[in-house]
Structure formats: structure tokens, C-alpha cells
Design an enzyme around this catalytic site. Structure first.
Site, PDB file in Angstrom:
ATOM      1  N   ASP A   1       0.831  -1.208   0.000  1.00 22.76           N
ATOM      2  CA  ASP A   1       0.000   0.000   0.000  1.00 22.76           C
ATOM      3  C   ASP A   1       0.865   1.257   0.000  1.00 22.76           C
ATOM      4  O   ASP A   1       1.308   1.738   1.041  1.00 22.76           O
ATOM      5  CB  ASP A   1      -0.907  -0.061   1.244  1.00 22.76           C
ATOM      6  CG  ASP A   1      -1.945   1.039   1.272  1.00 22.76           C
ATOM      7  OD1 ASP A   1      -1.779   2.028   0.555  1.00 22.76           O
ATOM      8  OD2 ASP A   1      -2.915   0.893   2.031  1.00 22.76           O
TER       9      ASP A   1
ATOM     10  N   SER B   1      -0.443   4.310   2.045  1.00 24.89           N
ATOM     11  CA  SER B   1      -0.206   4.233   3.489  1.00 24.89           C
ATOM     12  C   SER B   1       1.260   4.478   3.825  1.00 24.89           C
ATOM     13  O   SER B   1       1.569   5.245   4.743  1.00 24.89           O
ATOM     14  CB  SER B   1      -0.610   2.857   4.030  1.00 24.89           C
ATOM     15  OG  SER B   1      -1.998   2.728   4.006  1.00 24.89           O
TER      16      SER B   1
ATOM     17  N   TYR C   1     -12.770   5.364   2.533  1.00 25.91           N
ATOM     18  CA  TYR C   1     -12.495   6.794   2.345  1.00 25.91           C
ATOM     19  C   TYR C   1     -13.644   7.657   2.847  1.00 25.91           C
ATOM     20  O   TYR C   1     -14.771   7.202   2.970  1.00 25.91           O
ATOM     21  CB  TYR C   1     -12.249   7.085   0.861  1.00 25.91           C
ATOM     22  CG  TYR C   1     -10.985   6.465   0.361  1.00 25.91           C
ATOM     23  CD1 TYR C   1      -9.752   6.978   0.735  1.00 25.91           C
ATOM     24  CD2 TYR C   1     -11.009   5.340  -0.453  1.00 25.91           C
ATOM     25  CE1 TYR C   1      -8.582   6.401   0.301  1.00 25.91           C
ATOM     26  CE2 TYR C   1      -9.840   4.743  -0.895  1.00 25.91           C
ATOM     27  CZ  TYR C   1      -8.625   5.285  -0.515  1.00 25.91           C
ATOM     28  OH  TYR C   1      -7.469   4.704  -0.935  1.00 25.91           O
TER      29      TYR C   1
HETATM   30  P1  NAD Z   1      -7.225   9.997   3.095  1.00 27.87           P
HETATM   31  O1  NAD Z   1      -5.797  10.342   2.851  1.00 27.87           O
HETATM   32  O2  NAD Z   1      -8.125   9.768   1.939  1.00 27.87           O
HETATM   33  O3  NAD Z   1      -7.878  11.169   3.985  1.00 27.87           O
HETATM   34  C1  NAD Z   1      -7.259  11.592   5.188  1.00 27.87           C
HETATM   35  C2  NAD Z   1      -8.298  11.762   6.265  1.00 27.87           C
HETATM   36  O4  NAD Z   1      -9.063  12.940   6.022  1.00 27.87           O
HETATM   37  C3  NAD Z   1      -9.308  10.616   6.364  1.00 27.87           C
HETATM   38  O5  NAD Z   1      -9.277  10.058   7.662  1.00 27.87           O
HETATM   39  C4  NAD Z   1     -10.635  11.293   6.069  1.00 27.87           C
HETATM   40  O6  NAD Z   1     -11.725  10.727   6.774  1.00 27.87           O
HETATM   41  C5  NAD Z   1     -10.362  12.722   6.504  1.00 27.87           C
HETATM   42  N1  NAD Z   1     -11.302  13.719   5.978  1.00 27.87           N
HETATM   43  C6  NAD Z   1     -11.846  13.811   4.742  1.00 27.87           C
HETATM   44  N2  NAD Z   1     -12.686  14.861   4.659  1.00 27.87           N
HETATM   45  C7  NAD Z   1     -12.663  15.473   5.872  1.00 27.87           C
HETATM   46  C8  NAD Z   1     -13.299  16.616   6.395  1.00 27.87           C
HETATM   47  N3  NAD Z   1     -14.169  17.329   5.663  1.00 27.87           N
HETATM   48  N4  NAD Z   1     -13.055  16.959   7.690  1.00 27.87           N
HETATM   49  C9  NAD Z   1     -12.191  16.234   8.442  1.00 27.87           C
HETATM   50  N5  NAD Z   1     -11.545  15.135   7.990  1.00 27.87           N
HETATM   51  C10 NAD Z   1     -11.773  14.756   6.720  1.00 27.87           C
HETATM   52  O7  NAD Z   1      -7.316   8.785   4.083  1.00 27.87           O
HETATM   53  P2  NAD Z   1      -6.279   7.590   4.262  1.00 27.87           P
HETATM   54  O8  NAD Z   1      -5.279   7.948   5.270  1.00 27.87           O
HETATM   55  O9  NAD Z   1      -5.806   7.167   2.918  1.00 27.87           O
HETATM   56  O10 NAD Z   1      -7.209   6.479   4.882  1.00 27.87           O
HETATM   57  C11 NAD Z   1      -8.399   6.101   4.179  1.00 27.87           C
HETATM   58  C12 NAD Z   1      -9.050   4.909   4.820  1.00 27.87           C
HETATM   59  O11 NAD Z   1      -8.340   3.727   4.537  1.00 27.87           O
HETATM   60  C13 NAD Z   1      -9.186   4.964   6.326  1.00 27.87           C
HETATM   61  O12 NAD Z   1     -10.460   4.459   6.632  1.00 27.87           O
HETATM   62  C14 NAD Z   1      -8.092   4.055   6.810  1.00 27.87           C
HETATM   63  O13 NAD Z   1      -8.360   3.530   8.086  1.00 27.87           O
HETATM   64  C15 NAD Z   1      -8.142   3.015   5.746  1.00 27.87           C
HETATM   65  N6  NAD Z   1      -6.924   2.244   5.576  1.00 27.87           N
HETATM   66  C16 NAD Z   1      -7.014   0.886   5.553  1.00 27.87           C
HETATM   67  C17 NAD Z   1      -5.898   0.126   5.324  1.00 27.87           C
HETATM   68  C18 NAD Z   1      -5.992  -1.355   5.264  1.00 27.87           C
HETATM   69  O14 NAD Z   1      -6.813  -1.934   5.918  1.00 27.87           O
HETATM   70  N7  NAD Z   1      -5.196  -1.980   4.447  1.00 27.87           N
HETATM   71  C19 NAD Z   1      -4.668   0.731   5.134  1.00 27.87           C
HETATM   72  C20 NAD Z   1      -4.599   2.125   5.175  1.00 27.87           C
HETATM   73  C21 NAD Z   1      -5.753   2.865   5.363  1.00 27.87           C
END
Ligand code: NAD
Length: 381
Positions: A130, A133, A230
């Protein structure tokens, strides 16, 4: 089969898609590896280290790509490099497919099979490949380190004979991968940390890292997460409630770390001009969302600016490239894991099964055709 590793040419890019360690493992798969000269220069990997790992050092992109069956890159190569990629080759990169509608058809037309690593499904099996991440985690760390360096007060509370330096107050917007690492890093440096997010699941994660949660909780946040994990774009009514809460919170903090993103859309604007104006001189805003338009209205993408009221806004582009050595190590490992997962040992070639969830998630083009459901012309919204 030959695998080419290109020298990145896009602005603000300092990473490289392979390391001597991954080169050795790629060779062990049965590949020959050609690294373009200077590819690792900005990530502290001299050509000699790639050569010692068994790579051929190619003088330019044309030499590296000649006869290549696989191409590893950090970002989408420039058109002039893409034109040198042999038809039928597999390109593995952070393509930025959602940023520009012309990219995917162009890749199909050139007969390049392209795997867009930014579209990898966020499922457990895909975690070790990933790239979003691995890179977001380092961006979150780097954001706090740069904020601490730019902040001319103290981060941790210090009680000395000459008086007390109060701890910095840090507010993190968005608690995904980058935001959670920013919280953890700011806590380690001794700051008092709070954070917000729209996804209901984020609240417990924020609290588990020792930060306080500040956010609007209503029926919309209960459904704010897509099946892919997301955030969704929030309604105008929600945005207003959030802005009211943010207005009082931002003014009380010294450092704002912006990480909020909505996949495939412009980043939400969370910090307005009145909030910036309310901050004390010497306060810091770090906008990790600047590549996607920024979370703060004062952000100037690619620049550090100081507002008239003395707030420093760090709007650098490409935050992972600001910590290029660690980012390259993790990125290269992600790509190696992807290739190894889909490696046919007998044929000594990649094998990307059509029905596999990871392949369905990342593969944009195959055999000259667009195959990704989000980009097939008849199916795309
Ligand atoms: P991202 O980079 O897309 O966004 C960053 C954060 O901004 C997110 O937590 C999102 O909820 C938040 N956000 C968006 N709009 C907002 C607003 N208006 N106000 C406040 N916050 C806001 O997110 P990411 O770090 O890529 O993570 C996306 C998802 O993927 C999460 O649910 C994370 O837990 C999940 N994830 C899962 C795995 C896995 O299981 N393999 C690995 C990494 C991430």
C-alpha cells in the site's frame, strides 16, 4: 525479463522506485534490472550501490527502457519517457489516474499495461504493497518535524529555573494514515494534541493515541465512510457546523496540521481566512493536502508563506519526497511485494489474474485496452 527503474523527472520528486535491497530480490526472481544513472541521487543511493546489488546502470531513460518488460517508477513518467516504454510492458507507478482524464486512454493507446498503485484497495492482503499508506505515514511524521523546526516557541513543556516554556498545542485535521502519525509524532515531542475527522471510526483511533477528539457528530458522520474506507464529501449543512466548531478551536492552537483528503476530489477547505487571522503570530499551518488543493485558504502550493498576522503556512507539494530516503525504502518495498505477489515463477514473468481484487483495483490498461471499471468509457460516470 528486463525491469527498468527510471530517474524521476517531475517537479519536487526526490524518491526512487527501487533500492539496492529490492534490486537483489528482483534479480532473485529471475529478472535483469536496469537502473537509469542518477536515479537514486536524491534518495542517498549512489549508482555504485545499485551496481553492487547487481543492477546494470543505464546512461539514460532510452537505454534503461530498451527491451524492458516491466517499468518501476514513483510517478507517471513524462510523455517523452513513456514514448520509450516498449509496447506490452507493465508499468507500476503512482499514476495519478484520477487527476487527469487523458492519462488512461493515452496509456492504452501506447500499449502499456499500467498498474496505478494509488488505486490499491485498502484491504488487509494489500497492506504490504500500500503505497498510499507507506507514504502518508512518513508525510504525517515529516509534517510535525517541519512544524517543530518552524515553530519559534517550544514543543514540549519545559520547567526551568528561569521560567516555564508551555507545551505547544497541535490540532490535526483528518485522522487517516498521515493524521494518526502526525498525532503520534506531536505527542512524542510533548505537545498537547487534538484532532478531528468526519469518519466515525476515527474518533476512537484519535483517542487511543492520547489526543482529544474535536468534531461534529451527527447522522451524516455515521455514514461518512465509503465501502473503500475513504471519507465522503460532506453536505453544506455539515460544513457549516464543522466551520463553527473549527473557528473556536483553531484560534486556541499553535500548530495546525492539515491532512484531510477525499479520494478523487479536491481536498475540503477547512481553515478559512478568518481562522488564519485568529491565530497568534508565530503559529504554524502545515498543509499536507496542498497537492489536492489544500485544506487551508492561505496555502500557496509549493511554498512557505508568512501571513500578515505572522502565521507561517507550509504548503509544500509532494510531502513524502521531503523525506526521500525513508520514503524510497518503503515505496520500493511496496512495489517489490506487488510484483512478487503476482509473479509466475515458472514463466519468470508477472501474472495478473483478471478476477483478483488487487488486480481489479490497480490495473488501468491491458493489451492496448482500458480495463479498469472506473475508466472504461462506457462505464465511467
Ligand atoms: P485519506 O488520505 O483519503 O484522507 C485523510 C483523512 O481525512 C481521512 O481520515 C478522512 O476521513 C479525513 N477527511 C476527509 N474529509 C474530511 C473533512 N471534511 N473533515 C475532516 N476530515 C476529513 O485517508 P487515508 O489515510 O488514505 O485512509 C483512508 C481509509 O483507509 C481509512 O479508513 C483508513 O483507516 C483506511 N486504511 C485501511 C488500510 C488497510 O486496511 N489496508 C490501510 C490504510 C488505510
Amino acid at each position: 525479463m528486463r525491469l527498468a527503474v527510471l530517474k524521476e523527472r517531475r517537479a519536487a520528486e526526490a524518491r526512487v522506485a527501487a533500492t539496492p535491497e529490492t534490486v537483489k530480490k528482483l534479480i532473485a526472481l529471475g529478472l535483469t534490472v536496469a537502473v537509469e544513472a542518477g536515479a537514486g541521487d536524491t534518495a542517498a543511493i549512489p549508482d555504485a550501490e545499485f551496481a553492487a546489488a547487481g543492477a546494470e546502470i543505464a546512461p539514460d531513460a532510452a537505454a534503461a527502457l530498451a527491451g524492458a518488460g516491466i517499468v518501476f517508477a514513483v510517478q507517471l513518467p513524462l510523455p517523452e519517457q513513456l514514448a520509450l516504454v516498449p509496447r506490452g510492458a507493465l508499468l507500476v507507478a503512482t499514476v495519478g489516474a484520477l487527476n487527469d482524464a487523458s492519462i488512461v486512454p493515452a496509456l492504452a493507446q501506447q500499449g502499456i499495461d499500467a498498474a496505478a498503485m494509488e488505486l490499491l484497495p485498502r484491504i488487509t492482503r494489500a497492506q504490504s504493497m500500500d503505497v498510499l499508506s507507506s507514504q502518508a505515514n512518513l508525510s504525517g511524521y515529516r509534517a510535525v518535524i517541519e512544524a517543530a523546526a518552524a515553530f519559534e516557541r517550544g514543543f514540549a513543556m519545559m520547567m526551568t529555573a528561569a521560567g516555564t516554556v508551555p507545551p505547544a498545542r497541535v490540532f490535526v485535521l483528518g485522522a487517516g494514515v498521515a493524521g494518526l502519525q502526525a498525532i503520534a509524532t506531536a505527542r512524542r515531542l510533548g505537545a498537547i494534541v487534538s484532532a478531528t475527522d468526519v469518519r466515525a471510526a476515527a474518533k476512537e483511533e484519535i483517542k487511543s493515541l492520547g489526543a482529544s477528539f474535536i468534531g461534529v457528530e451527527d447522522e451524516e458522520t455515521a455514514a461518512a465512510q465509503t465501502a473503500g474506507g475513504y471519507a465522503k464529501e460532506m453536505s453544506e449543512a455539515y460544513r457549516q457546523k464543522q466551520a463553527e466548531l473549527m473557528a473556536s478551536t483553531v484560534a486556541k492552537n499553535d500548530i495546525i496540521i492539515c491532512t484531510a483528503l477525499v479520494m478523487g476530489h479536491k481536498a475540503p477547505t477547512l481553515v478559512n481566512q478568518a481562522m488564519v487571522d485568529s491565530m497568534r503570530p508565530g503559529s504554524i499551518i502545515v498543509d499536507l493536502a496542498s497537492d489536492a488543493g489544500g485544506n487551508c485558504v492561505a496555502t500557496v502550493p509549493g511554498q512557505l508563506i508568512v501571513t500578515p498576522n505572522g502565521v507561517k503556512v507550509l504548503g509544500w507539494n509532494n510531502w513524502p519526497a521531503r523525506i526521500p530516503v525513508a520514503a524510497s525504502v518503503l515505496y520500493a518495498k511496496n512495489l517489490l511485494t506487488f510484483l512478487t505477489t503476482f509473479w509466475d515463477k515458472d514463466a519468470k514473468a508477472p501474472k495478473l489474474p483478471e478476477g483478483d481484487d488487487i488486480v481489479k483495483g490497480v490495473l488501468l490498461t491491458r493489451g492496448g485496452a482500458v480495463v479498469h471499471p472506473q475508466f472504461v468509457p462506457s462505464q465511467a460516470a
